[in-house]
Design an enzyme around this catalytic site. Sequence first.
Site, PDB file in Angstrom:
ATOM      1  N   ILE A  10      35.859  42.114  38.988  1.00  0.00           N
ATOM      2  CA  ILE A  10      35.163  41.410  38.595  1.00  0.00           C
ATOM      3  C   ILE A  10      35.170  40.136  37.730  1.00  0.00           C
ATOM      4  O   ILE A  10      34.134  39.315  37.570  1.00  0.00           O
ATOM      5  CB  ILE A  10      34.239  41.579  39.070  1.00  0.00           C
ATOM      6  N   GLY A  11      35.822  40.473  36.912  1.00  0.00           N
ATOM      7  CA  GLY A  11      36.507  39.404  35.946  1.00  0.00           C
ATOM      8  C   GLY A  11      35.354  39.976  34.527  1.00  0.00           C
ATOM      9  O   GLY A  11      35.563  39.157  33.533  1.00  0.00           O
ATOM     10  N   ASP A  33      44.143  41.570  41.090  1.00  0.00           N
ATOM     11  CA  ASP A  33      43.843  42.631  41.635  1.00  0.00           C
ATOM     12  C   ASP A  33      44.374  42.956  43.285  1.00  0.00           C
ATOM     13  O   ASP A  33      44.397  41.910  44.604  1.00  0.00           O
ATOM     14  CB  ASP A  33      42.406  42.647  42.136  1.00  0.00           C
ATOM     15  N   CYS A  78      41.255  54.635  36.874  1.00  0.00           N
ATOM     16  CA  CYS A  78      40.679  55.530  35.809  1.00  0.00           C
ATOM     17  C   CYS A  78      40.861  56.851  36.545  1.00  0.00           C
ATOM     18  O   CYS A  78      40.811  57.792  36.076  1.00  0.00           O
ATOM     19  CB  CYS A  78      39.425  55.300  34.928  1.00  0.00           C
TER      20      CYS A  78
HETATM   21  N1  SAH Z   1      38.207  45.415  34.641  1.00  0.00           N
HETATM   22  C1  SAH Z   1      38.055  44.967  36.081  1.00  0.00           C
HETATM   23  C2  SAH Z   1      38.065  46.417  36.873  1.00  0.00           C
HETATM   24  C3  SAH Z   1      38.866  47.571  37.059  1.00  0.00           C
HETATM   25  S1  SAH Z   1      38.700  48.582  37.671  1.00  0.00           S
HETATM   26  C4  SAH Z   1      36.480  44.685  36.119  1.00  0.00           C
HETATM   27  O1  SAH Z   1      35.661  44.173  34.838  1.00  0.00           O
HETATM   28  O2  SAH Z   1      35.815  44.310  37.268  1.00  0.00           O
HETATM   29  C5  SAH Z   1      40.691  48.853  38.365  1.00  0.00           C
HETATM   30  C6  SAH Z   1      40.553  47.765  39.919  1.00  0.00           C
HETATM   31  O3  SAH Z   1      42.051  48.059  40.224  1.00  0.00           O
HETATM   32  C7  SAH Z   1      40.541  47.903  40.719  1.00  0.00           C
HETATM   33  O4  SAH Z   1      39.657  46.690  40.771  1.00  0.00           O
HETATM   34  C8  SAH Z   1      41.209  48.050  42.439  1.00  0.00           C
HETATM   35  O5  SAH Z   1      40.490  47.296  42.996  1.00  0.00           O
HETATM   36  C9  SAH Z   1      42.696  47.274  40.823  1.00  0.00           C
HETATM   37  N2  SAH Z   1      43.696  47.982  41.546  1.00  0.00           N
HETATM   38  C10 SAH Z   1      44.342  49.008  42.022  1.00  0.00           C
HETATM   39  N3  SAH Z   1      45.304  50.080  42.291  1.00  0.00           N
HETATM   40  C11 SAH Z   1      45.313  48.358  42.187  1.00  0.00           C
HETATM   41  C12 SAH Z   1      47.063  47.528  42.957  1.00  0.00           C
HETATM   42  N4  SAH Z   1      48.029  49.035  42.965  1.00  0.00           N
HETATM   43  N5  SAH Z   1      47.331  46.126  42.010  1.00  0.00           N
HETATM   44  C13 SAH Z   1      46.501  45.508  42.121  1.00  0.00           C
HETATM   45  N6  SAH Z   1      45.202  46.273  42.025  1.00  0.00           N
HETATM   46  C14 SAH Z   1      44.731  47.433  41.990  1.00  0.00           C
END
Ligand code: SAH
Length: 328
Positions: A10-11, A33, A78
Site C-alpha cells: 500500500i506504499g 506488486d 517476510c
Molecule cells: N512495504 C509494503 C508491504 C510489503 S509486504 C507496504 O508498505 O505495504 C510484501 C508484498 O510483496 C506484498 O504486498 C505482496 O503482494 C508482494 N509480493 C509478493 N510476491 C511478489 C512477487 N512475486 N511479485 C510482486 N510482488 C510480490
Amino acid sequence: MRAIELFSGIGGMHFALKECDLGKNIEVVLSVDINPVANNVYRHFFPLTNHKELNILKIKPEQINTYNADILLMSPPCQPFTRNGLVKDINDERTKPFLHIIKNLIPQLKSLKYILVENVKGFECSITRGELVNSLKQCGFNYREFILSPTHFGICNSRTRYYLLAKKEPMDFVITSNEIVCENTWDTNLYKSIKKVSDVLCESGVNLEKYLLNDNILLKYHKVLDVVSKDSDRSCCFTRSYSTYVHGTGSIFSNLEHEKIQKIIKNDNCDLETLKSLKLRFFTPSEVAKFMCFPISSFPVSDKKAYQLLGNSVNVYVVSRLINLLLS
Ligand code: SAH
C-alpha cells in the site's frame, strides 16, 4: 533523484519518502506488486505513480535499467523468515523474487546508488541475508543493518523489524561500526505525535459498535488479550490477522482505567456481563494506520482487508528516518 519501489503493497515506503526532508523531492518512477487489492489501494493513494501489477520474478534487468533509478526501496515477503513460521528461507517459493533481485537485478542496475530493505526480525540470521550482503559487497556497496522498533523513536507501538541500508562506494555511512544497530542512537529527533494511545483515537462521532469484541471472543480469550487504555504508552505490533484472531495479533482498546481492566480480565471466574461492561474493541483501521504513522485516515477497502494490508506494511516514520540516514 529517482526511486523504484518493489513489493510496494500500500506504499508505506512511498509515504516515508514523501515524509522525510531528503526524500520529499524524489520521484517514484516505478512501483511493483503482484497483489491486486494492495495495488488498488496504492493507486488510490498515488494515482500519478507509474505502478505495475507484475510478478517481480518476470522483471528483466534491461527493462528496469531504462528507469535510471538511483534508489531501490523494497520490503520482500517476510513469511519465509518469520520466527514462528517454518523458516524455509531460500527454499521457500516466496523468497524467489527477492533472490532474483539480489542475483540478477542489483548487479545489472548501473545507475543504482542507494538501497533500503525491510524485513522481519530473524532475517538477519537467514541464508538469504548472506546472499544479499555478498551481492552488495561484490557490487561495491557499503551497507549497515538495523533492528529497530517505533518505540525507539518515542512512538507507543512496537514493530521490531530488520532494515538494511546500502550506498555505492565511495559513499559511506556516518555510523562507522558494521555491527547491527539495535537502538536508535543516531537520531534523537523523536516523533512527538503518537506518544500515548489517546493520540491515535478516532474523533467522537465515529460508530465504534462494530469494533466491539463479540461474546464468544470475550469468553474464550479474555485472559490472553493485550488490552490498552487511553493513557497507555505502549501497544503491540498489529499483524495481518488482526480482528480475525485476537491472540498476539495486536492490542485491544478499552476506555476504562488500566488497573480496573486488568483486574477483571485476569479473573478466572469473570462472567460475560462484566466482560461486556469493559466495552473492549478493536482499533479501527484508521487508528492502526495512525500507530504506523501513515498520513491518511481512510482506506478504499473493507476493514478486514485494511488490517491485512497494514499488517504487511511498515512504520512510515521509522522508514523516513532511515531514508534520511541513507541519503545524508
Ligand atoms: N512495504 C509494503 C508491504 C510489503 S509486504 C507496504 O508498505 O505495504 C510484501 C508484498 O510483496 C506484498 O504486498 C505482496 O503482494 C508482494 N509480493 C509478493 N510476491 C511478489 C512477487 N512475486 N511479485 C510482486 N510482488 C510480490
